[in-house]
Design a protein around this motif. Sequence first.
Motif, mmCIF file in Angstrom:
data_model
loop_
_atom_site.group_PDB
_atom_site.id
_atom_site.type_symbol
_atom_site.label_atom_id
_atom_site.label_comp_id
_atom_site.label_asym_id
_atom_site.label_seq_id
_atom_site.Cartn_x
_atom_site.Cartn_y
_atom_site.Cartn_z
ATOM 1 N N PHE A 160 7.626 2.083 -3.508
ATOM 2 C CA PHE A 160 7.401 2.605 -2.167
ATOM 3 C C PHE A 160 8.283 1.944 -1.112
ATOM 4 O O PHE A 160 7.927 1.923 0.058
ATOM 5 C CB PHE A 160 5.921 2.448 -1.778
ATOM 6 N N GLY A 161 9.432 1.411 -1.506
ATOM 7 C CA GLY A 161 10.306 0.702 -0.572
ATOM 8 C C GLY A 161 10.717 1.537 0.619
ATOM 9 O O GLY A 161 10.634 1.100 1.769
ATOM 10 N N LYS A 162 11.153 2.780 0.393
ATOM 11 C CA LYS A 162 11.591 3.648 1.491
ATOM 12 C C LYS A 162 10.405 3.993 2.387
ATOM 13 O O LYS A 162 10.519 4.007 3.612
ATOM 14 C CB LYS A 162 12.235 4.920 0.939
ATOM 15 N N THR A 163 9.268 4.255 1.789
ATOM 16 C CA THR A 163 8.072 4.587 2.564
ATOM 17 C C THR A 163 7.658 3.406 3.436
ATOM 18 O O THR A 163 7.304 3.584 4.606
ATOM 19 C CB THR A 163 6.915 4.996 1.628
ATOM 20 N N ILE A 164 7.731 2.208 2.896
ATOM 21 C CA ILE A 164 7.362 1.017 3.675
ATOM 22 C C ILE A 164 8.342 0.818 4.833
ATOM 23 O O ILE A 164 7.930 0.519 5.953
ATOM 24 C CB ILE A 164 7.263 -0.230 2.764
ATOM 25 N N LEU A 165 9.634 1.037 4.596
ATOM 26 C CA LEU A 165 10.629 0.938 5.656
ATOM 27 C C LEU A 165 10.351 1.965 6.750
ATOM 28 O O LEU A 165 10.388 1.652 7.943
ATOM 29 C CB LEU A 165 12.038 1.136 5.092
ATOM 30 N N GLY A 171 7.689 3.795 12.033
ATOM 31 C CA GLY A 171 6.546 4.452 12.662
ATOM 32 C C GLY A 171 5.752 3.496 13.533
ATOM 33 O O GLY A 171 5.302 3.859 14.627
ATOM 34 N N PHE A 172 5.578 2.262 13.070
ATOM 35 C CA PHE A 172 4.882 1.245 13.869
ATOM 36 C C PHE A 172 5.644 0.993 15.173
ATOM 37 O O PHE A 172 5.056 0.902 16.246
ATOM 38 C CB PHE A 172 4.768 -0.075 13.105
ATOM 39 N N GLU A 173 6.969 0.861 15.057
ATOM 40 C CA GLU A 173 7.784 0.592 16.238
ATOM 41 C C GLU A 173 7.689 1.744 17.238
ATOM 42 O O GLU A 173 7.583 1.524 18.451
ATOM 43 C CB GLU A 173 9.236 0.334 15.824
ATOM 44 N N ALA A 174 7.697 2.980 16.729
ATOM 45 C CA ALA A 174 7.570 4.149 17.609
ATOM 46 C C ALA A 174 6.195 4.166 18.282
ATOM 47 O O ALA A 174 6.080 4.457 19.477
ATOM 48 C CB ALA A 174 7.802 5.437 16.809
ATOM 49 N N MET A 175 5.151 3.849 17.528
ATOM 50 C CA MET A 175 3.811 3.792 18.105
ATOM 51 C C MET A 175 3.734 2.711 19.182
ATOM 52 O O MET A 175 3.168 2.918 20.254
ATOM 53 C CB MET A 175 2.761 3.523 17.031
#
Length: 145
Positions: free
Chosen positions: A119-124, A129-133
Motif C-alpha cells: 500500500f505504499g502509493k496509497t499511504i503516500l 490528503g491529510f495535507e489538503a485537509m
Amino acid sequence: MFKNEIETSIKISATANKIWQELTNFNEYKNWNPSIIDISGELGKNKTLKIVVKIDEKTMIFKPTVLECKENKELRWFGKIFLGGIFDGEHYFLIKENSDGTCTFIQGEKFSGVLIPFFGKTILNTKKGFEAMNEELKRRVEKNI
C-alpha cells in the motif's frame, strides 16, 4: 508485522477551541473536507464512528473505534480493513497551543499489518490528503475569526 507512519502539521491562527469546534463538526465535512468526506456517529471514547474517506479517487468506508477524545487537544481512533492485523490504522489529530496565540494542528496515522508493503502509493496519497485537509481546516477556521 509491518509498520508505517505518516504525520503532517500546520500552524493555524486560531484558538484550540475554535479548531476543535470545526474538527468535530462532522455534519460540515461534506462541505469542505477533501479527504474525509463524511463522518457519523457519537464522539466519545470507545464509541464507533462511520467514516468515508477518499483516497486515490476511490471511496472507502471504515468503522473505527474512538481511542481518545480530549476536548481542544486530541482525537484518536483505530480502524482496520477486514480482520485485525491485515491493514490497521491508528489515526490522530492533535491541537497544540503555541505561545504566540496560534496552534499547531497535527494529523497522522500509524499503519500496521501484513499488507502494508503493498500500500505504499496509497499511504503516500493519504499523506497528500491529510495535507489538503489541514489546509482547508486552516482556511475555514481563520476565515471565521
